[in-house]
Design an enzyme around this catalytic site. Structure first.
Site, PDB file in Angstrom:
ATOM      1  N   HIS A  81       0.917  -1.238   0.056  1.00 40.03           N
ATOM      2  CA  HIS A  81       0.154  -0.107  -0.016  1.00 40.03           C
ATOM      3  C   HIS A  81       0.834   1.375   0.068  1.00 40.03           C
ATOM      4  CE1 HIS A  81       0.184  -0.561   4.590  1.00 40.03           C
ATOM      5  NE2 HIS A  81       1.127   0.135   4.382  1.00 40.03           N
ATOM      6  N   HIS A 107      -1.444   4.507  10.537  1.00 43.89           N
ATOM      7  CA  HIS A 107      -0.200   5.057  10.415  1.00 43.89           C
ATOM      8  C   HIS A 107      -0.016   6.270  11.042  1.00 43.89           C
ATOM      9  CE1 HIS A 107       0.129   2.065   6.847  1.00 43.89           C
ATOM     10  NE2 HIS A 107       1.396   2.112   7.177  1.00 43.89           N
ATOM     11  N   HIS A 119      10.130  -3.903   4.207  1.00 45.34           N
ATOM     12  CA  HIS A 119      10.502  -2.437   4.168  1.00 45.34           C
ATOM     13  C   HIS A 119      10.766  -2.068   5.438  1.00 45.34           C
ATOM     14  CE1 HIS A 119       6.361  -2.052   4.750  1.00 45.34           C
ATOM     15  NE2 HIS A 119       6.256  -0.656   4.684  1.00 45.34           N
ATOM     16  N   GLU A 127       4.017  -5.220   8.814  1.00 42.78           N
ATOM     17  CA  GLU A 127       2.841  -5.048   8.182  1.00 42.78           C
ATOM     18  C   GLU A 127       2.316  -6.396   7.648  1.00 42.78           C
ATOM     19  OE1 GLU A 127       2.644  -0.483   6.862  1.00 42.78           O
ATOM     20  OE2 GLU A 127       3.258  -2.119   5.345  1.00 42.78           O
TER      21      GLU A 127
HETATM   22  C1  DHB Z   1       6.323   3.285   2.325  1.00 40.58           C
HETATM   23  C2  DHB Z   1       5.570   2.018   2.761  1.00 40.58           C
HETATM   24  C3  DHB Z   1       4.735   1.964   3.568  1.00 40.58           C
HETATM   25  O1  DHB Z   1       3.980   0.603   3.707  1.00 40.58           O
HETATM   26  C4  DHB Z   1       4.059   3.131   4.215  1.00 40.58           C
HETATM   27  O2  DHB Z   1       3.063   2.750   5.112  1.00 40.58           O
HETATM   28  C5  DHB Z   1       4.534   4.234   3.754  1.00 40.58           C
HETATM   29  C6  DHB Z   1       5.618   4.521   3.213  1.00 40.58           C
HETATM   30  C7  DHB Z   1       7.437   3.501   1.256  1.00 40.58           C
HETATM   31  O3  DHB Z   1       7.841   2.378   0.825  1.00 40.58           O
HETATM   32  O4  DHB Z   1       7.410   4.845   0.807  1.00 40.58           O
HETATM   33 FE    FE Z   2       2.641   0.961   5.552  1.00 41.41          FE
END
Ligand code: DHB
Ligand code: FE
Length: 287
Positions: free
Chosen positions: A12, A59, A193, A240
């Site tokens: 997302h 978030h 990530h 996540e």
């Molecule tokens: C990014 C990924 C995410 O899941 C999020 O909530 C905010 C930013 C990103 O990779 O930029």
């Molecule tokens: Fe996220």
């Protein structure tokens, strides 16, 4: 009783909202990502969900470090999108399904989950962008939603095992709902990530692909990881993945993998997509 059609799990990343608004889907950076979605559109056209129960993360829009529920369930008639700081366009409000929300809330409390119930809830990119990927074009959303958040912001986080149990309980609740609704279960976020700190930019492709395989055929395997294991293997925000685990657990047993896609990177994230059809569902749409 209601039917669970299957599950769509997708990343997302906020930048997706900018790419959609600026119609960048065919640009080389975005094409391998957006090319993942037409098979999902075809499947959704076939199975025609009425409602989506969405496991995702807040978030910092509704909840912040001062008050952060581990699990929260929306029970509103409508959910409005707001930008929690990424500067992306806000998308249309989404209709809720209070009857299904309260049925799920009753069942979760009955199963001894101490959830937070939200009669008002704003929704961030983690709910709206997956909807925009599944139903592009900017028209009215064709589904009602029941949003369920899992804390991935402030430690201690719930465990994958607890997230799995949450999903199982939600799945039982949906299947015991006296309705002819056709229900899609979604999990958003991930895959690996990390957005900040020393490991900012961390991605772990072998771990992501292992998880995508396990979600199809052996999802309980992922409950052996602790939340901190996930931080180590998938990055701080890779936790996540718990929304994907909960979504998979809501499906009662054997599933067929309809489609998947995996592309590195989109922004800082390994972008994943997985579509699972619930083998137990009678999926032919009544004429
Ligand atoms: C990014 C990924 C995410 O899941 C999020 O909530 C905010 C930013 C990103 O990779 O930029
Ligand atoms: Fe996220």
């Amino acid at each position: 009783m209601a039917t669970i059609l299957g599950s769509v799990m997708t990343s997302h990343v906020p930048a997706i909202g900018g790419a959609i608004a600026k119609q960048r889907q065919a640009e080389p950076y975005w094409k391998p990502f957006f090319d993942g979605y037409p098979p999902v559109h075809a499947w959704l056209g076939r199975v025609q969900p009425d409602v989506a129960v969405v496991f995702f993360q807040d978030h910092g829009l509704n909840f912040f470090l001062d008050k952060l529920p581990t699990f929260a369930v929306g029970a509103a008639a409508e959910y409005r999108n707001a930008d929690e700081g990424w500067g992306i366009p806000t998308l249309k409000p989404i209709k809720g399904d209070p009857a299904l929300s309260w049925h799920i809330i009753e069942a979760l409390i009955g199963d001894e989950f101490d959830i937070t119930t939200c009669q008002e809830m704003k929704v961030d990119h983690a709910l709206t962008l997956p909807l925009a990927l599944l139903w592009p074009g900017g028209g009215d959303w064709p589904v009602r939603v029941v949003p369920i958040t899992i804390n991935h912001v402030q430690h201690p986080l719930p465990s994958p095992k607890r997230s799995y149990a949450l999903g199982e309980s939600v799945g039982r609740a949906i299947r015991s709902w006296d309705s002819d609704a056709r229900v899609l279960v979604m999990g958003t976020g991930g895959l690996s990530h990390q957005l900040d700190g020393e490991r900012a930019g961390f991605i772990n492709k072998p771990f992501d692909l292992m998880c995508m395989d396990a979600l199809v055929s052996d999802p309980r395997k992922l409950t052996r990881y602790s939340a901190m294991d996930l931080v180590r293997e998938a990055g701080a925000q890779g936790t996540e993945l718990m929304a994907w685990i909960a979504a998979r657990a809501a499906l009662p047993g054997h599933v067929t993998k309809v489609h998947s896609n995996y592309h590195i990177p989109i922004s800082n994230t390994a972008a994943g997509l997985l579509v699972l059809e619930n083998d137990a569902a009678a999926l032919s749409k009544a004429a």
